[in-house]
Design a protein around this motif. Sequence first.
Motif, PDB file in Angstrom:
ATOM      1  N   THR A 110      13.715   7.652  31.394  1.00  0.00           N
ATOM      2  CA  THR A 110      15.175   7.672  31.479  1.00  0.00           C
ATOM      3  C   THR A 110      15.798   6.775  30.417  1.00  0.00           C
ATOM      4  O   THR A 110      16.818   7.132  29.801  1.00  0.00           O
ATOM      5  CB  THR A 110      15.642   7.224  32.874  1.00  0.00           C
ATOM      6  N   GLU A 111      15.190   5.614  30.167  1.00  0.00           N
ATOM      7  CA  GLU A 111      15.709   4.692  29.153  1.00  0.00           C
ATOM      8  C   GLU A 111      15.549   5.262  27.748  1.00  0.00           C
ATOM      9  O   GLU A 111      16.415   5.074  26.888  1.00  0.00           O
ATOM     10  CB  GLU A 111      15.001   3.338  29.254  1.00  0.00           C
ATOM     11  N   LEU A 112      14.472   5.957  27.503  1.00  0.00           N
ATOM     12  CA  LEU A 112      14.280   6.600  26.203  1.00  0.00           C
ATOM     13  C   LEU A 112      15.346   7.670  25.966  1.00  0.00           C
ATOM     14  O   LEU A 112      15.894   7.788  24.864  1.00  0.00           O
ATOM     15  CB  LEU A 112      12.882   7.211  26.121  1.00  0.00           C
ATOM     16  N   GLU A 113      15.644   8.445  27.003  1.00  0.00           N
ATOM     17  CA  GLU A 113      16.667   9.476  26.875  1.00  0.00           C
ATOM     18  C   GLU A 113      18.046   8.852  26.653  1.00  0.00           C
ATOM     19  O   GLU A 113      18.847   9.354  25.853  1.00  0.00           O
ATOM     20  CB  GLU A 113      16.654  10.358  28.122  1.00  0.00           C
ATOM     21  N   LEU A 114      18.331   7.742  27.348  1.00  0.00           N
ATOM     22  CA  LEU A 114      19.592   7.038  27.137  1.00  0.00           C
ATOM     23  C   LEU A 114      19.647   6.475  25.721  1.00  0.00           C
ATOM     24  O   LEU A 114      20.701   6.532  25.066  1.00  0.00           O
ATOM     25  CB  LEU A 114      19.752   5.909  28.157  1.00  0.00           C
ATOM     26  N   GLY A 115      18.525   5.961  25.226  1.00  0.00           N
ATOM     27  CA  GLY A 115      18.476   5.458  23.862  1.00  0.00           C
ATOM     28  C   GLY A 115      18.823   6.533  22.852  1.00  0.00           C
ATOM     29  O   GLY A 115      19.582   6.296  21.900  1.00  0.00           O
ATOM     30  N   MET A 116      18.294   7.738  23.047  1.00  0.00           N
ATOM     31  CA  MET A 116      18.617   8.845  22.145  1.00  0.00           C
ATOM     32  C   MET A 116      20.109   9.181  22.212  1.00  0.00           C
ATOM     33  O   MET A 116      20.752   9.435  21.184  1.00  0.00           O
ATOM     34  CB  MET A 116      17.770  10.071  22.501  1.00  0.00           C
ATOM     35  N   GLU A 117      20.659   9.179  23.399  1.00  0.00           N
ATOM     36  CA  GLU A 117      22.086   9.481  23.569  1.00  0.00           C
ATOM     37  C   GLU A 117      22.945   8.449  22.839  1.00  0.00           C
ATOM     38  O   GLU A 117      23.909   8.795  22.142  1.00  0.00           O
ATOM     39  CB  GLU A 117      22.418   9.496  25.063  1.00  0.00           C
ATOM     40  N   LEU A 118      22.599   7.180  22.983  1.00  0.00           N
ATOM     41  CA  LEU A 118      23.357   6.112  22.327  1.00  0.00           C
ATOM     42  C   LEU A 118      23.251   6.207  20.809  1.00  0.00           C
ATOM     43  O   LEU A 118      24.238   6.000  20.086  1.00  0.00           O
ATOM     44  CB  LEU A 118      22.852   4.753  22.805  1.00  0.00           C
ATOM     45  N   LEU A 119      22.079   6.517  20.322  1.00  0.00           N
ATOM     46  CA  LEU A 119      21.877   6.610  18.872  1.00  0.00           C
ATOM     47  C   LEU A 119      22.631   7.800  18.282  1.00  0.00           C
ATOM     48  O   LEU A 119      23.193   7.710  17.187  1.00  0.00           O
ATOM     49  CB  LEU A 119      20.383   6.709  18.557  1.00  0.00           C
ATOM     50  N   ARG A 120      22.655   8.903  18.984  1.00  0.00           N
ATOM     51  CA  ARG A 120      23.379  10.080  18.488  1.00  0.00           C
ATOM     52  C   ARG A 120      24.885   9.851  18.431  1.00  0.00           C
ATOM     53  O   ARG A 120      25.589  10.506  17.665  1.00  0.00           O
ATOM     54  CB  ARG A 120      23.032  11.287  19.344  1.00  0.00           C
ATOM     55  N   ALA A 121      25.362   8.902  19.239  1.00  0.00           N
ATOM     56  CA  ALA A 121      26.788   8.589  19.246  1.00  0.00           C
ATOM     57  C   ALA A 121      27.136   7.426  18.313  1.00  0.00           C
ATOM     58  O   ALA A 121      28.309   7.084  18.174  1.00  0.00           O
ATOM     59  CB  ALA A 121      27.224   8.242  20.671  1.00  0.00           C
ATOM     60  N   ASP A 122      26.141   6.856  17.692  1.00  0.00           N
ATOM     61  CA  ASP A 122      26.329   5.676  16.829  1.00  0.00           C
ATOM     62  C   ASP A 122      26.676   6.137  15.410  1.00  0.00           C
ATOM     63  O   ASP A 122      25.858   6.764  14.731  1.00  0.00           O
ATOM     64  CB  ASP A 122      25.053   4.837  16.833  1.00  0.00           C
ATOM     65  N   GLU A 123      27.872   5.808  14.945  1.00  0.00           N
ATOM     66  CA  GLU A 123      28.308   6.232  13.612  1.00  0.00           C
ATOM     67  C   GLU A 123      27.512   5.576  12.493  1.00  0.00           C
ATOM     68  O   GLU A 123      27.531   6.056  11.354  1.00  0.00           O
ATOM     69  CB  GLU A 123      29.800   5.926  13.436  1.00  0.00           C
ATOM     70  N   LYS A 124      26.814   4.496  12.794  1.00  0.00           N
ATOM     71  CA  LYS A 124      26.026   3.799  11.768  1.00  0.00           C
ATOM     72  C   LYS A 124      24.670   4.463  11.528  1.00  0.00           C
ATOM     73  O   LYS A 124      24.013   4.208  10.527  1.00  0.00           O
ATOM     74  CB  LYS A 124      25.824   2.327  12.174  1.00  0.00           C
ATOM     75  N   VAL A 125      24.260   5.318  12.453  1.00  0.00           N
ATOM     76  CA  VAL A 125      22.980   6.020  12.308  1.00  0.00           C
ATOM     77  C   VAL A 125      23.100   7.027  11.169  1.00  0.00           C
ATOM     78  O   VAL A 125      24.041   7.827  11.113  1.00  0.00           O
ATOM     79  CB  VAL A 125      22.588   6.711  13.626  1.00  0.00           C
ATOM     80  N   CYS A 126      22.140   6.979  10.249  1.00  0.00           N
ATOM     81  CA  CYS A 126      22.202   7.813   9.035  1.00  0.00           C
ATOM     82  C   CYS A 126      20.972   8.715   8.893  1.00  0.00           C
ATOM     83  O   CYS A 126      20.586   9.083   7.782  1.00  0.00           O
ATOM     84  CB  CYS A 126      22.354   6.913   7.811  1.00  0.00           C
ATOM     85  N   PHE A 127      20.358   9.066  10.017  1.00  0.00           N
ATOM     86  CA  PHE A 127      19.150   9.891  10.001  1.00  0.00           C
ATOM     87  C   PHE A 127      19.091  10.607  11.335  1.00  0.00           C
ATOM     88  O   PHE A 127      19.749  10.214  12.306  1.00  0.00           O
ATOM     89  CB  PHE A 127      17.927   8.985   9.797  1.00  0.00           C
ATOM     90  N   GLU A 128      18.294  11.655  11.409  1.00  0.00           N
ATOM     91  CA  GLU A 128      18.133  12.345  12.686  1.00  0.00           C
ATOM     92  C   GLU A 128      17.478  11.415  13.706  1.00  0.00           C
ATOM     93  O   GLU A 128      16.713  10.518  13.350  1.00  0.00           O
ATOM     94  CB  GLU A 128      17.276  13.603  12.508  1.00  0.00           C
ATOM     95  N   VAL A 129      17.793  11.622  14.960  1.00  0.00           N
ATOM     96  CA  VAL A 129      17.177  10.856  16.042  1.00  0.00           C
ATOM     97  C   VAL A 129      15.958  11.641  16.534  1.00  0.00           C
ATOM     98  O   VAL A 129      16.098  12.775  17.004  1.00  0.00           O
ATOM     99  CB  VAL A 129      18.166  10.619  17.200  1.00  0.00           C
ATOM    100  N   ARG A 130      14.802  11.036  16.419  1.00  0.00           N
ATOM    101  CA  ARG A 130      13.556  11.725  16.764  1.00  0.00           C
ATOM    102  C   ARG A 130      12.926  11.146  18.027  1.00  0.00           C
ATOM    103  O   ARG A 130      12.863   9.922  18.191  1.00  0.00           O
ATOM    104  CB  ARG A 130      12.546  11.606  15.618  1.00  0.00           C
ATOM    105  N   PHE A 131      12.433  12.027  18.875  1.00  0.00           N
ATOM    106  CA  PHE A 131      11.643  11.620  20.048  1.00  0.00           C
ATOM    107  C   PHE A 131      10.199  11.944  19.693  1.00  0.00           C
ATOM    108  O   PHE A 131       9.710  13.045  19.915  1.00  0.00           O
ATOM    109  CB  PHE A 131      12.109  12.386  21.280  1.00  0.00           C
ATOM    110  N   VAL A 132       9.526  10.988  19.107  1.00  0.00           N
ATOM    111  CA  VAL A 132       8.227  11.209  18.479  1.00  0.00           C
ATOM    112  C   VAL A 132       7.147  11.464  19.530  1.00  0.00           C
ATOM    113  O   VAL A 132       6.782  10.567  20.300  1.00  0.00           O
ATOM    114  CB  VAL A 132       7.833  10.010  17.588  1.00  0.00           C
ATOM    115  N   GLU A 133       6.657  12.700  19.562  1.00  0.00           N
ATOM    116  CA  GLU A 133       5.586  13.118  20.484  1.00  0.00           C
ATOM    117  C   GLU A 133       5.890  12.739  21.935  1.00  0.00           C
ATOM    118  O   GLU A 133       4.976  12.507  22.734  1.00  0.00           O
ATOM    119  CB  GLU A 133       4.243  12.498  20.065  1.00  0.00           C
ATOM    120  N   LYS A 134       7.191  12.641  22.264  1.00  0.00           N
ATOM    121  CA  LYS A 134       7.639  12.248  23.606  1.00  0.00           C
ATOM    122  C   LYS A 134       7.155  10.847  23.982  1.00  0.00           C
ATOM    123  O   LYS A 134       7.063  10.510  25.180  1.00  0.00           O
ATOM    124  CB  LYS A 134       7.175  13.264  24.657  1.00  0.00           C
TER     125      LYS A 134
END
Length: 249
Positions: A110-134
């Motif tokens: 659940t925390e990993l999924e929340l982390g992805m959600e937060l990163l996708r909403a972060d304007e400073k992120v300049c690369f795709e958000v990857r969930f590496v091999e789950k």
Amino acid sequence: MKVFYSDLDNTLIYSYKHEIGERRKCVEVYQGREISFMTEFTWRALKTLMEKLLFVPVTTRTLEQYQRIQLGISMPSYALVCNGGILLKDGEPDRCWYEESLRRIQEARTELELGMELLRADEKVCFEVRFVEKLFVFTKSAKPQETAERLRERLNLKLVNVFCNHKKVYVVPRGLEKGTAVRRLQEILDCKEAIAAGDSLFDLSMMDVVNVGFAPLDLREEAGCVKNVEFLSGGVFSDLLMERLIDAK
């Protein structure tokens, strides 16, 4: 036989951006470009040491990224990739190991999924958000420290760690540390003597579970209470490491 667990990037191999001298050997080609190198001294020394030590690469690289590396010496019998979540035996992934890795980090999902959600909403992120091999979350940020701090404020740090490495940002579940993977493999190998080397915060946990670790001097402050770590300085770290291992034989 003694086991030598080693990180790869900035421990044994270096990006083309890193100055390691003229006498170097290309070990990685990507999209037609030579992007990673070893010094000739490190390459020759590692080749010799592999006759006496069981060399096990331990890297946060994905399987695909690891497979791009061609050291030009015999393939390691074992390698740990994805921060230890995947074990390779003679180059092939061990399915049981991977399934056990997933089981160990299930509580953090659940925390990993929340982390992805937060990163996708972060304007400073300049690369795709990857969930590496789950197994863990990875991206890059124009302001990685700010991105990481925002993650730390929102995520349950009892379940996940947040790391920065230059522009790279990681959300890694507890239980996916390199030290955990090394301990698991040590039980399989039934080997009592092991050494480890690395250059970053990712590597400290594996140094904490072996007989002795080696790290560059600039990691001393972060090493904290990790015992039995020898810090090396005064040249290219990989060369210093090889000199130290040769002297120890």
